[in-house]
Design an enzyme around this catalytic site. Structure first.
Site, PDB file in Angstrom:
ATOM      1  N   ALA A 187       0.915  -1.135  -0.042  1.00  9.50           N
ATOM      2  CA  ALA A 187      -0.046  -0.006   0.120  1.00  9.50           C
ATOM      3  C   ALA A 187       0.830   1.303   0.034  1.00  9.50           C
ATOM      4  O   ALA A 187       0.445   2.429  -0.459  1.00  9.50           O
ATOM      5  CB  ALA A 187      -0.949   0.035   1.293  1.00  9.50           C
ATOM      6  N   THR A 217       1.172  -4.379  10.574  1.00  8.96           N
ATOM      7  CA  THR A 217       1.756  -3.152  10.289  1.00  8.96           C
ATOM      8  C   THR A 217       2.299  -2.469  11.656  1.00  8.96           C
ATOM      9  O   THR A 217       1.194  -2.147  12.294  1.00  8.96           O
ATOM     10  CB  THR A 217       0.773  -2.130   9.552  1.00  8.96           C
ATOM     11  OG1 THR A 217       0.338  -3.111   8.349  1.00  8.96           O
ATOM     12  CG2 THR A 217       1.764  -0.963   8.774  1.00  8.96           C
ATOM     13  N   HIS A 219       3.472   0.333  11.841  1.00 12.29           N
ATOM     14  CA  HIS A 219       2.904   1.899  12.350  1.00 12.29           C
ATOM     15  C   HIS A 219       1.718   2.098  11.452  1.00 12.29           C
ATOM     16  O   HIS A 219       1.814   2.960  10.493  1.00 12.29           O
ATOM     17  CB  HIS A 219       4.082   2.941  11.868  1.00 12.29           C
ATOM     18  CG  HIS A 219       5.310   2.544  12.669  1.00 12.29           C
ATOM     19  ND1 HIS A 219       5.309   2.861  14.087  1.00 12.29           N
ATOM     20  CD2 HIS A 219       6.636   2.303  12.167  1.00 12.29           C
ATOM     21  CE1 HIS A 219       6.672   2.486  14.491  1.00 12.29           C
ATOM     22  NE2 HIS A 219       7.284   1.981  13.428  1.00 12.29           N
ATOM     23  N   ARG A 258     -14.976  -7.359   3.292  1.00 15.61           N
ATOM     24  CA  ARG A 258     -15.129  -6.306   2.349  1.00 15.61           C
ATOM     25  C   ARG A 258     -14.528  -6.499   0.665  1.00 15.61           C
ATOM     26  O   ARG A 258     -14.587  -5.445  -0.137  1.00 15.61           O
ATOM     27  CB  ARG A 258     -14.441  -5.125   2.923  1.00 15.61           C
ATOM     28  CG  ARG A 258     -15.017  -4.651   3.978  1.00 15.61           C
ATOM     29  CD  ARG A 258     -14.097  -3.640   4.948  1.00 15.61           C
ATOM     30  NE  ARG A 258     -15.337  -3.152   6.161  1.00 15.61           N
ATOM     31  CZ  ARG A 258     -15.564  -4.054   7.153  1.00 15.61           C
ATOM     32  NH1 ARG A 258     -15.343  -5.459   7.024  1.00 15.61           N
ATOM     33  NH2 ARG A 258     -16.160  -3.321   7.987  1.00 15.61           N
TER      34      ARG A 258
HETATM   35  C1  DLZ Z   1       5.583  -3.730   5.306  1.00 22.60           C
HETATM   36  C2  DLZ Z   1       3.970  -3.943   5.412  1.00 22.60           C
HETATM   37  C3  DLZ Z   1       3.440  -4.423   6.469  1.00 22.60           C
HETATM   38  C4  DLZ Z   1       3.837  -4.728   7.875  1.00 22.60           C
HETATM   39  N1  DLZ Z   1       2.017  -4.267   6.239  1.00 22.60           N
HETATM   40  C5  DLZ Z   1       1.325  -4.158   5.226  1.00 22.60           C
HETATM   41  C6  DLZ Z   1      -0.002  -4.350   4.964  1.00 22.60           C
HETATM   42  O1  DLZ Z   1      -0.651  -4.665   5.766  1.00 22.60           O
HETATM   43  N2  DLZ Z   1      -0.588  -3.967   3.707  1.00 22.60           N
HETATM   44  C7  DLZ Z   1       0.419  -3.475   2.744  1.00 22.60           C
HETATM   45  O2  DLZ Z   1      -0.174  -3.197   1.646  1.00 22.60           O
HETATM   46  N3  DLZ Z   1       1.567  -3.346   2.790  1.00 22.60           N
HETATM   47  C8  DLZ Z   1       2.146  -3.603   3.832  1.00 22.60           C
HETATM   48  N4  DLZ Z   1       3.456  -3.631   4.016  1.00 22.60           N
HETATM   49  C9  DLZ Z   1       4.247  -3.283   2.970  1.00 22.60           C
HETATM   50  C10 DLZ Z   1       4.513  -1.780   2.729  1.00 22.60           C
HETATM   51  O3  DLZ Z   1       3.281  -1.088   2.096  1.00 22.60           O
HETATM   52  C11 DLZ Z   1       5.634  -1.420   1.719  1.00 22.60           C
HETATM   53  O4  DLZ Z   1       5.419  -2.259   0.557  1.00 22.60           O
HETATM   54  C12 DLZ Z   1       7.118  -1.865   2.627  1.00 22.60           C
HETATM   55  O5  DLZ Z   1       7.261  -1.183   3.360  1.00 22.60           O
HETATM   56  C13 DLZ Z   1       8.085  -1.477   1.435  1.00 22.60           C
HETATM   57  O6  DLZ Z   1       8.105  -0.169   1.197  1.00 22.60           O
END
Ligand code: DLZ
Length: 292
Positions: A187, A217, A219, A258
Site C-alpha cells: 500500500a 503493520t 505503524h 469487504r
Molecule cells: C511492511 C508492510 C506491512 C507490515 N503491512 C502491510 C499491509 O498490511 N498492507 C500493505 O499493503 N503493505 C504492508 N507492508 C508493505 C508496505 O506497504 C511497503 O510495501 C513496504 O514497507 C516496502 O516499502
C-alpha cells in the site's frame, strides 16, 4: 421504473453513419455504448435529459426529433461547418435553415443531416429551462481510459478487489485495451505509482487498491495516513480523479468481508466511483463554460 428514452434513426449509407458520429461528438453528445453485428451496427449518443411529448390539436411545425441546446448560434456554426465539409458538392443549397423564433418562447433551426434524419435544434429563452436538478456523472465507461494500481501485499484480498474493479469497468462498457493494471509491492507504494500514471494524462481516472491490516503493520496509522494523503494529493494536484480502494482492517476476516463476502466488494465500489468521476469533470467544465 422508467430509466430513459431512445429514439432510433436508421441511416442508409455507412459513410453518412460514420460522418454523423463525428458531428454528434463535436456537438458535445456523450458517446454511449454502441453495438455491432454482421448485418448492421448502432452508435448511441447520450443526452442528460429526455422526454416523450404527446400532442393533440395544433401540432407545432417542428421536426419530431428535437435537441435542446444552451448555445444555439454556436451549434448552428458547428452544424454548418460540418455540412460544408461533409456535404460539399451534394447540393448547392444546404438543407440547413437559419435560426428563427418559435411560438413557444424559443429559437430554433432545422436541418436535414441525412434523408432519414430531420432534426430541430432549439434553445429556450428561459435560461433555467431544462436545467438538470443536479450535475452528476453517469455510469458509462465506454471510450474512457482507466489505470488500476493494486498492492501485492495481502494479495489474497487485493486480487479480489482487482476482480471487483475490473467487473465494474467491463460491465459498464470499458474496453479491455483501455484498462491498464499496475502492481506495486504494498500500500505504501500505491500513491507514487498512481501519481506517475495520473501525470501522463492518459487516463480519465485512477483506481487505487490495497489492504492494510493493523496486526501486520507496525505503524499502521502512520502508513495509512500517508497512503490516504498521497492518493488525495495526487488527485488534487493532477486533476485526475482517483478512486480510493485501500482497505484498513483490524483482521483478515474483516478484509475478506469487504472483498466480496459479507460487506460487498470495495474494489467494485471504487471502480464505479472512478467511472462516475471520469464523466463528471467534463460535465462540470461544460456547465462552467455555459455560464460564462
Ligand atoms: C511492511 C508492510 C506491512 C507490515 N503491512 C502491510 C499491509 O498490511 N498492507 C500493505 O499493503 N503493505 C504492508 N507492508 C508493505 C508496505 O506497504 C511497503 O510495501 C513496504 O514497507 C516496502 O516499502
Amino acid at each position: 421504473m422508467i430509466k430513459g428514452i431512445t429514439s432510433v434513426a436508421g441511416i442508409a449509407s455507412v459513410e453518412a453513419y460514420e460522418g454523423l458520429g463525428s458531428l454528434f461528438r463535436a456537438l458535445g453528445f456523450e458517446q454511449g455504448r454502441g453495438w455491432e453485428q454482421s448485418d448492421g451496427r448502432g452508435a448511441a449518443f447520450l443526452a442528460p435529459l429526455g422526454n416523450l411529448e404527446l400532442v393533440t390539436g395544433r401540432v407545432p411545425a417542428a421536426p419530431t426529433l428535437l435537441i435542446e441546446v444552451t448555445q444555439l448560434a454556436a451549434t448552428h456554426d458547428i452544424v454548418r461547418g460540418w455540412m460544408e465539409e461533409h456535404m460539399r458538392g451534394q447540393d448547392a443549397s444546404l438543407p440547413l435553415q437559419p435560426i428563427e423564433a418559435t411560438h413557444w418562447n424559443s429559437r430554433m433551426f432545422t436541418v436535414d443531416l441525412a434523408p432519414e434524419l430531420h432534426l430541430g435544434f432549439w434553445e429556450s429563452e428561459n435560461p433555467l429551462h431544462g436545467k438538470p436538478i443536479a450535475i452528476e456523472g453517469d455510469l458509462s465507461a465506454a471510450g474512457k481510459r482507466f489505470a488500476i494500481v493494486v498492492a501485492r501485499w495481502n494479495a489474497v484480498i487485493t486480487d479480489r478487489l482487482l476482480q471487483g474493479a475490473l467487473d465494474a469497468l467491463y460491465r459498464s462498457g470499458a474496453a479491455k485495451a483501455d484498462v491498464e493494471i499496475v502492481r506495486v509491492p504494498g500500500a505504501w507504494e500505491v500513491p507514487s505509482a498512481a501519481r506517475t500514471l495520473a501525470e501522463t494524462k492518459r487516463f480519465n481516472a485512477i483506481i487505487t487498491l490495497g489492504v492494510l491490516l493493523r496486526g501486520e503493520t507496525a505503524h499502521y496509522e502512520a502508513i495509512y495516513t500517508e497512503v490516504a494523503r498521497g492518493i488525495g494529493q495526487s488527485q488534487q494536484e493532477t486533476g485526475v480523479p482517483h478512486a480510493f480502494g485501500v482497505l484498513t482492517c483490524e483482521t483478515l476476516e474483516q478484509a475478506l468481508d469487504r472483498a466480496g463476502l459479507k460487506a460487498g466488494n470495495k474494489g467494485f465500489e471504487a471502480g464505479i466511483a472512478a467511472i462516475e468521476m471520469a464523466s463528471l469533470g467534463p460535465k462540470l467544465n461544460a456547465a462552467a463554460g455555459a455560464r460564462s
